[in-house]
Design a protein around this motif. Structure first.
Motif, short mmCIF file in Angstrom:
data_model
loop_
_atom_site.label_atom_id
_atom_site.label_comp_id
_atom_site.label_asym_id
_atom_site.label_seq_id
_atom_site.Cartn_x
_atom_site.Cartn_y
_atom_site.Cartn_z
N ALA A 88 -14.80 -2.54 5.23
CA ALA A 88 -14.31 -3.13 6.62
C ALA A 88 -12.76 -2.43 7.04
O ALA A 88 -12.52 -1.87 8.12
CB ALA A 88 -14.04 -4.42 6.94
N ALA A 89 -11.90 -2.62 6.06
CA ALA A 89 -10.65 -1.94 6.20
C ALA A 89 -10.53 -0.69 6.52
O ALA A 89 -9.56 -0.16 7.16
CB ALA A 89 -9.59 -2.35 4.92
N TYR A 90 -11.45 0.38 5.87
CA TYR A 90 -11.27 1.60 6.06
C TYR A 90 -12.41 2.10 7.18
O TYR A 90 -12.47 3.35 7.31
CB TYR A 90 -11.70 2.58 4.72
N ASP A 91 -12.87 1.21 7.99
CA ASP A 91 -13.46 1.76 9.31
C ASP A 91 -12.62 2.72 10.14
O ASP A 91 -11.25 2.32 10.29
CB ASP A 91 -13.77 0.43 10.30
N PRO A 92 -12.99 3.85 10.38
CA PRO A 92 -12.34 4.90 10.89
C PRO A 92 -11.93 4.46 12.46
O PRO A 92 -10.95 5.24 12.96
CB PRO A 92 -13.21 6.12 11.10
N MET A 93 -12.53 3.67 12.98
CA MET A 93 -11.98 2.98 14.35
C MET A 93 -10.68 2.02 14.30
O MET A 93 -9.96 1.83 15.22
CB MET A 93 -13.12 2.26 15.10
N LEU A 94 -10.48 1.66 13.21
CA LEU A 94 -9.28 0.88 12.83
C LEU A 94 -8.09 1.76 12.57
O LEU A 94 -8.10 2.66 11.94
CB LEU A 94 -9.30 -0.26 11.73
N PRO A 95 -6.78 1.16 13.03
CA PRO A 95 -5.57 1.77 12.58
C PRO A 95 -5.24 1.77 11.19
O PRO A 95 -5.82 0.96 10.46
CB PRO A 95 -4.52 1.03 13.36
N VAL A 96 -4.48 2.54 10.64
CA VAL A 96 -4.13 2.70 9.10
C VAL A 96 -3.32 1.59 8.69
O VAL A 96 -3.12 1.40 7.53
CB VAL A 96 -3.68 4.29 8.77
N ALA A 97 -2.62 1.18 9.87
CA ALA A 97 -1.64 0.03 9.38
C ALA A 97 -1.47 -1.03 10.56
O ALA A 97 -1.58 -0.78 11.73
CB ALA A 97 -0.12 0.58 9.12
N VAL A 149 -14.09 3.06 -5.91
CA VAL A 149 -13.49 2.16 -5.03
C VAL A 149 -13.28 3.05 -3.85
O VAL A 149 -13.52 2.78 -2.50
CB VAL A 149 -12.04 1.56 -5.41
N VAL A 150 -12.98 4.20 -3.91
CA VAL A 150 -12.70 5.29 -2.92
C VAL A 150 -14.35 5.65 -2.19
O VAL A 150 -14.02 5.60 -0.84
CB VAL A 150 -12.02 6.67 -3.67
N VAL A 151 -15.08 5.84 -3.08
CA VAL A 151 -16.50 6.02 -2.59
C VAL A 151 -16.93 4.71 -1.44
O VAL A 151 -17.42 4.94 -0.42
CB VAL A 151 -17.49 6.23 -3.52
N LEU A 152 -16.67 3.50 -2.08
CA LEU A 152 -16.88 2.37 -1.63
C LEU A 152 -16.32 2.29 -0.02
O LEU A 152 -16.71 1.92 1.02
CB LEU A 152 -16.51 1.31 -2.19
N ALA A 153 -15.06 2.75 0.11
CA ALA A 153 -14.08 2.67 1.12
C ALA A 153 -14.82 3.79 2.10
O ALA A 153 -14.28 3.94 3.40
CB ALA A 153 -12.65 2.87 0.83
N ASP A 154 -15.39 4.89 1.79
CA ASP A 154 -15.55 5.84 2.45
C ASP A 154 -14.41 6.98 2.68
O ASP A 154 -14.36 7.35 3.91
CB ASP A 154 -16.33 5.75 3.69
#
Length: 214
Positions: A188-197, A55-60
């Protein structure tokens, strides 16, 4: 494949992070994940850690050997009876009101529970996962249990979204995988352009825009 993910509507995405009190609450990990597993044999330990890694790999996202503050920050406990938690040394220092929490979970007939900690940016700092191996839970394949727990620890999901539908799907060959739309949402949730919360439902629209076929 990600391109085969069923189309989610913005409302669907929003629902995955809207809690039972009506609040939209999103958070992802802001640091590398360091898992440790208690209460299983070596073979099952590798299955659980393998699921987390997948799952971590999936999220990059990233994993690490140690967390500078906690040593391990994703702690997964397997046990037969909730009362066993009361005997774990210093667990009451990690889980506030442990006695009351255990009593509540026993009364509800719960089979799993997660407690999260957050950093000063409201990103996930730690997750404590508890899996009570009731007869129904024990009947499930280890791979399915491990993958379910891994994906539920990856984000601060709605407390209701997986109550009636598993995040997993079963392929014709018997292989257990994440449902394609859940896998796409994690990515999508782990896109680096999005905030962490985020606590505004408009964040769901930003995740929706990053889903395949959206």
């Amino acid at each position: 494949m990600m391109t085969d993910a069923p189309l989610m509507t913005p409302a669907d995405v929003t629902a995955h992070f809207t809690r039972s009190n009506g609040n939209f609450t999103f958070a992802r990990w802001g640091r590398p994940i360091v898992p440790v597993v208690f209460g299983v044999e070596e073979q099952t330990l590798e299955v659980v850690k393998g699921a987390v890694e997948a799952v971590v790999v999936l999220a990059d996202h990233k994993m690490a050997e140690t967390d500078p503050e906690l040593g391990a920050n994703l702690m997964v406990f397997f046990f037969r009876d909730w009362d066993e938690l009361l005997e774990v040394p210093k667990l009451d220092e990690l889980i506030p009101d442990l006695i009351a929490t255990v009593a509540r979970l026993k009364g509800a007939g719960a089979s799993q529970y997660r407690a999260f900690r957050f950093d000063d940016q409201n990103a996930i700092q730690a997750c404590f996962t508890f899996v009570c191996m009731t007869d129904a839970m024990a009947a499930q394949p280890a791979e399915a249990i491990a993958l379910t727990q891994a994906v539920q620890a990856m984000l601060l999901w709605s407390d209701e979204i997986f109550a009636t539908q598993s995040p997993l799907a079963l392929l014709p060959d018997g292989q257990t995988i994440l449902r394609p739309e859940i896998a796409a949402l994690v990515k999508a949730a782990y896109d680096p352009m999005l905030p962490v919360a985020a606590d505004d439902a408009s964040h769901a629209l930003r995740m929706f825009a990053r889903l395949p076929n959206s």
